[in-house]
Scaffold this motif. Sequence first.
Motif, short mmCIF file in Angstrom:
data_model
loop_
_atom_site.label_atom_id
_atom_site.label_comp_id
_atom_site.label_asym_id
_atom_site.label_seq_id
_atom_site.Cartn_x
_atom_site.Cartn_y
_atom_site.Cartn_z
N HIS A 273 0.83 -1.21 0.00
CA HIS A 273 0.00 0.00 0.00
C HIS A 273 0.86 1.26 0.00
CE1 HIS A 273 -3.09 -2.90 0.85
NE2 HIS A 273 -2.56 -3.18 2.03
N LEU A 274 1.49 1.53 -1.13
CA LEU A 274 2.42 2.65 -1.24
C LEU A 274 1.82 3.80 -2.03
CD1 LEU A 274 5.63 0.64 -2.25
CD2 LEU A 274 5.01 1.46 0.03
N PHE A 275 2.27 5.01 -1.73
CA PHE A 275 2.04 6.16 -2.59
C PHE A 275 3.30 7.00 -2.61
CE2 PHE A 275 0.63 7.79 1.52
CZ PHE A 275 1.07 9.11 1.54
N CYS A 276 3.42 7.87 -3.59
CA CYS A 276 4.64 8.62 -3.81
C CYS A 276 4.33 10.11 -3.93
CB CYS A 276 5.31 8.12 -5.09
SG CYS A 276 6.83 8.97 -5.53
N GLN B 237 1.26 14.01 -6.09
CA GLN B 237 1.17 12.79 -5.29
C GLN B 237 0.39 11.75 -6.07
OE1 GLN B 237 0.06 13.32 -1.15
NE2 GLN B 237 -1.33 11.59 -1.30
N THR B 238 0.85 10.52 -6.00
CA THR B 238 0.16 9.43 -6.68
C THR B 238 -0.97 8.90 -5.81
OG1 THR B 238 1.52 7.66 -5.74
CG2 THR B 238 2.35 8.74 -7.74
N ALA B 239 -1.76 8.02 -6.37
CA ALA B 239 -2.77 7.31 -5.59
C ALA B 239 -2.08 6.17 -4.83
CB ALA B 239 -3.83 6.75 -6.53
N VAL B 240 -2.76 5.62 -3.83
CA VAL B 240 -2.24 4.48 -3.08
C VAL B 240 -2.41 3.23 -3.94
CG1 VAL B 240 -2.49 3.07 -1.00
CG2 VAL B 240 -2.80 5.54 -0.87
N CYS B 241 -1.33 2.48 -4.11
CA CYS B 241 -1.33 1.29 -4.96
C CYS B 241 -0.58 0.16 -4.26
CB CYS B 241 -0.63 1.57 -6.28
SG CYS B 241 -1.34 2.91 -7.21
N SER B 242 -0.95 -1.07 -4.61
CA SER B 242 -0.19 -2.22 -4.14
C SER B 242 -0.46 -3.40 -5.06
CB SER B 242 -0.54 -2.58 -2.70
OG SER B 242 -1.82 -3.14 -2.62
N HIS B 243 0.51 -4.28 -5.12
CA HIS B 243 0.41 -5.50 -5.91
C HIS B 243 1.20 -6.56 -5.16
CE1 HIS B 243 0.50 -8.35 -9.15
NE2 HIS B 243 -0.17 -7.54 -9.93
N ARG B 244 0.54 -7.31 -4.34
CA ARG B 244 1.22 -8.25 -3.44
C ARG B 244 1.97 -9.36 -4.16
NH1 ARG B 244 0.26 -7.86 1.99
NH2 ARG B 244 -1.41 -6.47 2.56
N LEU B 245 1.48 -9.81 -5.31
CA LEU B 245 2.11 -10.93 -5.99
C LEU B 245 3.44 -10.55 -6.64
CD1 LEU B 245 -1.00 -12.56 -7.68
CD2 LEU B 245 0.15 -13.24 -5.57
N VAL C 154 11.66 12.24 -4.80
CA VAL C 154 10.55 11.35 -4.50
C VAL C 154 10.57 10.98 -3.02
CG1 VAL C 154 10.32 10.41 -6.83
CG2 VAL C 154 11.85 9.30 -5.23
N GLU C 155 9.39 10.91 -2.45
CA GLU C 155 9.20 10.43 -1.09
C GLU C 155 8.12 9.36 -1.16
OE1 GLU C 155 8.63 13.50 1.93
OE2 GLU C 155 9.24 14.97 0.42
N VAL C 156 8.45 8.15 -0.76
CA VAL C 156 7.52 7.03 -0.82
C VAL C 156 6.96 6.78 0.57
CG1 VAL C 156 7.20 4.63 -1.50
CG2 VAL C 156 8.88 6.04 -2.69
#
Length: 177
Positions: A20-23, A43-51, A78-80
Amino acid sequence: MAEVHIIGQILKAVDFEEPHLFCKWNLLSGSSWRLVQGEIQGQTAVCSHRLQNCADFSQPLDVHLSAAAIQGWPRLLVEVYTVNLLQQCWPVGYGFAHMPATAGQHRLEINTWKIAPNSWWQRIKENFGGGGAALSKTDLLYSGVERYKLRTRSSGKIIVELNQIFRRFEDYGVEFK
Protein backbone atom coordinates in the motif's frame (compact mmCIF):
# COMPACT_ATOMS: atom_id res chain seq x y z
CA MET A 1 15.20 31.64 -23.14
CA ALA A 2 16.14 28.00 -23.51
CA GLU A 3 13.31 25.55 -22.89
CA VAL A 4 12.91 21.98 -21.63
CA HIS A 5 9.76 19.91 -22.04
CA ILE A 6 9.56 16.89 -19.72
CA ILE A 7 6.83 14.42 -20.63
CA GLY A 8 6.49 11.01 -19.02
CA GLN A 9 5.30 9.15 -15.97
CA ILE A 10 6.30 7.88 -12.56
CA LEU A 11 5.74 4.29 -13.55
CA LYS A 12 6.04 2.16 -10.41
CA ALA A 13 7.76 1.35 -7.12
CA VAL A 14 9.61 -1.96 -6.86
CA ASP A 15 11.39 -3.94 -4.12
CA PHE A 16 9.71 -2.24 -1.15
CA GLU A 17 8.93 -4.43 1.87
CA GLU A 18 5.74 -2.55 2.70
CA PRO A 19 2.42 -2.85 0.82
CA HIS A 20 0.00 0.00 0.00
CA LEU A 21 2.42 2.65 -1.24
CA PHE A 22 2.04 6.16 -2.59
CA CYS A 23 4.64 8.62 -3.81
CA LYS A 24 4.99 12.37 -3.30
CA TRP A 25 7.16 13.98 -5.96
CA ASN A 26 8.66 17.39 -6.54
CA LEU A 27 10.64 18.76 -9.48
CA LEU A 28 13.21 21.23 -8.14
CA SER A 29 15.42 23.55 -10.15
CA GLY A 30 17.70 26.53 -9.62
CA SER A 31 16.82 30.20 -9.48
CA SER A 32 17.47 30.75 -13.21
CA TRP A 33 14.71 28.27 -14.13
CA ARG A 34 11.04 29.20 -14.49
CA LEU A 35 7.90 27.09 -14.79
CA VAL A 36 6.05 27.87 -18.02
CA GLN A 37 3.34 25.23 -17.81
CA GLY A 38 2.48 22.09 -15.85
CA GLU A 39 2.78 20.88 -12.27
CA ILE A 40 6.13 20.63 -10.48
CA GLN A 41 4.83 18.65 -7.52
CA GLY A 42 2.20 16.04 -6.89
CA GLN A 43 1.17 12.79 -5.29
CA THR A 44 0.16 9.43 -6.68
CA ALA A 45 -2.77 7.31 -5.59
CA VAL A 46 -2.24 4.48 -3.08
CA CYS A 47 -1.33 1.29 -4.96
CA SER A 48 -0.19 -2.22 -4.14
CA HIS A 49 0.41 -5.50 -5.91
CA ARG A 50 1.22 -8.25 -3.44
CA LEU A 51 2.11 -10.93 -5.99
CA GLN A 52 4.80 -8.90 -7.79
CA ASN A 53 6.08 -6.84 -4.84
CA CYS A 54 5.49 -3.55 -6.66
CA ALA A 55 3.07 -0.64 -6.82
CA ASP A 56 1.99 0.57 -10.27
CA PHE A 57 1.54 4.35 -10.06
CA SER A 58 1.43 5.51 -13.71
CA GLN A 59 1.45 9.13 -12.49
CA PRO A 60 1.78 11.45 -15.50
CA LEU A 61 4.46 14.16 -15.67
CA ASP A 62 4.09 17.03 -18.13
CA VAL A 63 6.26 20.04 -17.37
CA HIS A 64 7.48 22.91 -19.53
CA LEU A 65 10.43 24.87 -18.08
CA SER A 66 12.46 27.79 -19.37
CA ALA A 67 16.00 28.65 -18.30
CA ALA A 68 18.24 31.70 -18.45
CA ALA A 69 21.25 29.52 -17.47
CA ILE A 70 21.91 25.81 -17.05
CA GLN A 71 22.97 26.15 -13.40
CA GLY A 72 20.47 24.46 -11.11
CA TRP A 73 19.54 21.73 -13.61
CA PRO A 74 16.18 20.16 -12.64
CA ARG A 75 16.06 17.15 -10.31
CA LEU A 76 13.18 14.92 -9.32
CA LEU A 77 12.69 14.28 -5.60
CA VAL A 78 10.55 11.35 -4.50
CA GLU A 79 9.20 10.43 -1.09
CA VAL A 80 7.52 7.03 -0.82
CA TYR A 81 4.96 6.43 1.94
CA THR A 82 3.01 3.42 3.13
CA VAL A 83 -0.53 3.40 4.52
CA ASN A 84 -1.93 0.92 7.05
CA LEU A 85 -5.52 -0.18 7.69
CA LEU A 86 -6.05 2.69 10.15
CA GLN A 87 -5.16 5.20 7.40
CA GLN A 88 -1.90 6.14 9.12
CA CYS A 89 1.00 6.83 6.79
CA TRP A 90 4.76 7.12 7.26
CA PRO A 91 7.77 7.41 4.93
CA VAL A 92 9.47 4.26 3.67
CA GLY A 93 11.79 5.78 1.07
CA TYR A 94 13.50 8.99 -0.01
CA GLY A 95 15.43 9.57 -3.21
CA PHE A 96 16.24 11.93 -6.05
CA ALA A 97 17.68 11.96 -9.56
CA HIS A 98 18.84 14.75 -11.83
CA MET A 99 16.94 15.02 -15.08
CA PRO A 100 19.04 13.67 -17.96
CA ALA A 101 21.04 16.32 -19.84
CA THR A 102 20.13 14.89 -23.25
CA ALA A 103 16.96 15.02 -25.27
CA GLY A 104 15.05 11.85 -26.06
CA GLN A 105 13.58 8.90 -24.21
CA HIS A 106 14.97 7.96 -20.77
CA ARG A 107 14.23 5.42 -18.04
CA LEU A 108 15.33 6.46 -14.55
CA GLU A 109 15.65 4.07 -11.63
CA ILE A 110 15.72 6.16 -8.48
CA ASN A 111 17.18 4.18 -5.59
CA THR A 112 15.57 5.13 -2.30
CA TRP A 113 16.65 4.91 1.32
CA LYS A 114 14.96 5.29 4.66
CA ILE A 115 16.14 6.21 8.13
CA ALA A 116 17.26 3.12 10.05
CA PRO A 117 15.78 2.65 13.52
CA ASN A 118 18.12 3.64 16.39
CA SER A 119 16.69 1.44 19.13
CA TRP A 120 14.86 -1.82 19.60
CA TRP A 121 11.66 0.14 20.42
CA GLN A 122 11.79 1.96 17.08
CA ARG A 123 12.39 -1.35 15.28
CA ILE A 124 9.32 -2.91 16.90
CA LYS A 125 7.21 0.18 16.18
CA GLU A 126 8.29 0.15 12.53
CA ASN A 127 7.67 -3.60 12.09
CA PHE A 128 4.19 -3.59 13.62
CA GLY A 129 2.67 -0.66 11.75
CA GLY A 130 3.53 2.25 13.99
CA GLY A 131 5.69 3.94 11.38
CA GLY A 132 9.31 4.83 10.93
CA ALA A 133 11.32 8.00 11.39
CA ALA A 134 10.77 10.90 8.97
CA LEU A 135 12.92 13.77 7.74
CA SER A 136 11.99 17.20 9.03
CA LYS A 137 13.66 18.98 6.07
CA THR A 138 13.59 17.53 2.56
CA ASP A 139 16.67 19.51 1.48
CA LEU A 140 18.69 16.80 3.26
CA LEU A 141 17.78 14.55 0.33
CA TYR A 142 19.99 16.30 -2.20
CA SER A 143 22.27 18.71 -0.32
CA GLY A 144 24.36 16.16 1.57
CA VAL A 145 25.43 18.80 4.12
CA GLU A 146 24.08 16.93 7.14
CA ARG A 147 22.99 13.71 5.46
CA TYR A 148 26.19 11.95 6.50
CA LYS A 149 24.97 12.04 10.12
CA LEU A 150 21.95 9.86 9.35
CA ARG A 151 21.91 6.08 9.72
CA THR A 152 20.04 4.80 6.68
CA ARG A 153 19.23 1.62 4.83
CA SER A 154 18.17 0.85 1.28
CA SER A 155 14.44 0.52 0.71
CA GLY A 156 13.46 0.13 -2.97
CA LYS A 157 13.35 1.81 -6.38
CA ILE A 158 11.08 4.20 -8.20
CA ILE A 159 10.93 3.69 -11.97
CA VAL A 160 10.36 6.82 -14.08
CA GLU A 161 9.96 6.94 -17.86
CA LEU A 162 10.62 10.32 -19.52
CA ASN A 163 10.76 11.97 -22.90
CA GLN A 164 12.61 15.27 -23.01
CA ILE A 165 12.54 17.93 -25.68
CA PHE A 166 15.13 20.73 -25.66
CA ARG A 167 14.56 24.00 -27.48
CA ARG A 168 16.77 27.03 -28.19
CA PHE A 169 19.77 25.87 -26.12
CA GLU A 170 22.07 26.49 -29.09
CA ASP A 171 21.04 30.18 -29.05
CA TYR A 172 22.78 30.41 -25.66
CA GLY A 173 25.96 28.56 -26.61
CA VAL A 174 24.99 25.14 -25.22
CA GLU A 175 25.76 22.22 -27.51
CA PHE A 176 24.55 18.67 -26.96
CA LYS A 177 26.38 15.74 -28.53
